[in-house]
Write a protein that holds these residues in place. Structure first.
Motif, mmCIF file in Angstrom:
data_model
loop_
_atom_site.group_PDB
_atom_site.id
_atom_site.type_symbol
_atom_site.label_atom_id
_atom_site.label_comp_id
_atom_site.label_asym_id
_atom_site.label_seq_id
_atom_site.Cartn_x
_atom_site.Cartn_y
_atom_site.Cartn_z
ATOM 1 N N SER A 142 16.969 25.602 -5.909
ATOM 2 C CA SER A 142 16.202 25.047 -4.798
ATOM 3 C C SER A 142 15.437 23.861 -5.359
ATOM 4 N N VAL A 143 15.581 22.714 -4.721
ATOM 5 C CA VAL A 143 14.938 21.505 -5.213
ATOM 6 C C VAL A 143 13.746 21.165 -4.327
ATOM 7 N N ASN A 144 12.609 20.988 -4.972
ATOM 8 C CA ASN A 144 11.350 20.633 -4.321
ATOM 9 C C ASN A 144 10.980 21.553 -3.160
ATOM 10 N N PRO A 145 10.974 22.861 -3.399
ATOM 11 C CA PRO A 145 10.567 23.759 -2.313
ATOM 12 C C PRO A 145 9.074 23.614 -2.034
ATOM 13 N N ARG A 146 8.703 23.798 -0.770
ATOM 14 C CA ARG A 146 7.291 23.699 -0.391
ATOM 15 C C ARG A 146 6.526 24.978 -0.724
ATOM 16 N N SER A 147 7.253 26.107 -0.800
ATOM 17 C CA SER A 147 6.582 27.381 -1.053
ATOM 18 C C SER A 147 7.580 28.392 -1.593
ATOM 19 N N SER A 148 7.052 29.488 -2.094
ATOM 20 C CA SER A 148 7.908 30.589 -2.552
ATOM 21 C C SER A 148 8.688 31.174 -1.387
ATOM 22 N N ALA A 149 8.053 31.244 -0.223
ATOM 23 C CA ALA A 149 8.731 31.789 0.958
ATOM 24 C C ALA A 149 9.941 30.939 1.326
ATOM 25 N N GLN A 150 9.839 29.614 1.161
ATOM 26 C CA GLN A 150 10.971 28.745 1.452
ATOM 27 C C GLN A 150 12.127 29.031 0.493
ATOM 28 N N VAL A 151 11.821 29.245 -0.783
ATOM 29 C CA VAL A 151 12.867 29.574 -1.761
ATOM 30 C C VAL A 151 13.562 30.872 -1.348
ATOM 31 N N VAL A 152 12.778 31.869 -0.984
ATOM 32 C CA VAL A 152 13.340 33.166 -0.577
ATOM 33 C C VAL A 152 14.226 32.993 0.651
ATOM 34 N N ASP A 153 13.745 32.260 1.654
ATOM 35 C CA ASP A 153 14.527 32.073 2.879
ATOM 36 C C ASP A 153 15.822 31.309 2.610
ATOM 37 N N GLU A 154 15.753 30.277 1.748
ATOM 38 C CA GLU A 154 16.968 29.531 1.393
ATOM 39 C C GLU A 154 17.969 30.438 0.685
ATOM 40 N N LEU A 155 17.474 31.288 -0.217
ATOM 41 C CA LEU A 155 18.356 32.204 -0.942
ATOM 42 C C LEU A 155 19.005 33.215 -0.007
ATOM 43 N N ILE A 156 18.229 33.740 0.920
ATOM 44 C CA ILE A 156 18.780 34.708 1.870
ATOM 45 C C ILE A 156 19.917 34.068 2.651
ATOM 46 N N LYS A 157 19.698 32.846 3.108
ATOM 47 C CA LYS A 157 20.724 32.164 3.892
ATOM 48 C C LYS A 157 21.942 31.835 3.030
ATOM 49 N N LEU A 158 21.721 31.268 1.853
ATOM 50 C CA LEU A 158 22.822 30.846 0.983
ATOM 51 C C LEU A 158 23.586 32.041 0.400
ATOM 52 N N VAL A 159 22.858 32.928 -0.255
ATOM 53 C CA VAL A 159 23.494 34.078 -0.907
ATOM 54 C C VAL A 159 24.055 35.037 0.134
ATOM 55 N N GLY A 160 23.294 35.248 1.200
ATOM 56 C CA GLY A 160 23.775 36.127 2.266
ATOM 57 C C GLY A 160 25.068 35.616 2.879
ATOM 58 N N GLY A 161 25.155 34.302 3.050
ATOM 59 C CA GLY A 161 26.379 33.709 3.588
ATOM 60 C C GLY A 161 27.564 33.911 2.664
#
Length: 172
Positions: A142-161
């Motif tokens: 994750s590049v330049n995330p605004r928060s830890s929650a954003q990293v988690v949400d991006e991972l859920i979407k990417l890895v979950g997909g």
């Protein structure tokens, strides 16, 4: 596809771990059986055999583990740049090529500046229990995330997909 899944997020910050594990559990479709590891009271000092017997006794047949690999910061220096603006009198007519003196008053320079970039690298693995054999793994950034929650949400979407595409886990 695992029927009962234990979710583990390996980070030092306990609040972040709880938040991340809860978000992963909430992202699974209704009817999925997943449990955040912090609710299982599996102390990190327990021996592997004890953890295995507890997870097996509770009926878990899969474990999804995400671990923070690194948080890298880099600084990029962008040098000053000179730009030529067109003569404002002829702006409507598109580019205009004329003598140097018609452009000279409209030259401007942007100052040099630095950009700080943060890259968060996370490894996610899916294991079959009780054997503990890895069946899937991925590394994400994750590049330049605004928060830890954003990293988690991006991972859920990417890895979950990716897990859904391979028929290993269904995440909504």
């Amino acid at each position: 596809m695992p029927r009962k899944l234990a979710i583990f997020v390996a980070v030092n910050d306990d609040n972040l771990r709880r938040m991340a594990e809860n978000r992963v559990v909430q992202s699974l479709p209704p009817g999925s059986s997943a449990t955040a590891s912090y609710t299982l009271e599996l102390n990190p000092t327990l021996e592997a055999g004890t953890v295995r017997s507890r997870l097996t006794a509770a009926g878990f047949d899969g474990a999804l583990v995400a671990r923070l690999v690194s948080v890298d910061k880099s600084i990029t220096r962008v040098p000053a740049q000179t730009h030529f603006a067109p003569d404002p009198m002829f702006r409507r007519f598109g580019p205009r090529y004329g003598p140097f003196y018609s452009f000279y008053p409209y030259v401007y320079t942007t100052p040099a500046y630095t950009v700080e970039n943060t890259t968060v690298v996370v490894e996610t693995s899916l294991y079959r229990l009780p054997e503990g054999k890895p069946i899937w793994s991925a590394v994400s950034e994750s590049v330049n995330p605004r928060s830890s929650a954003q990293v988690v949400d991006e991972l859920i979407k990417l890895v979950g997909g990716k897990l859904a595409d391979e028929g290993l886990l269904q995440i909504r």
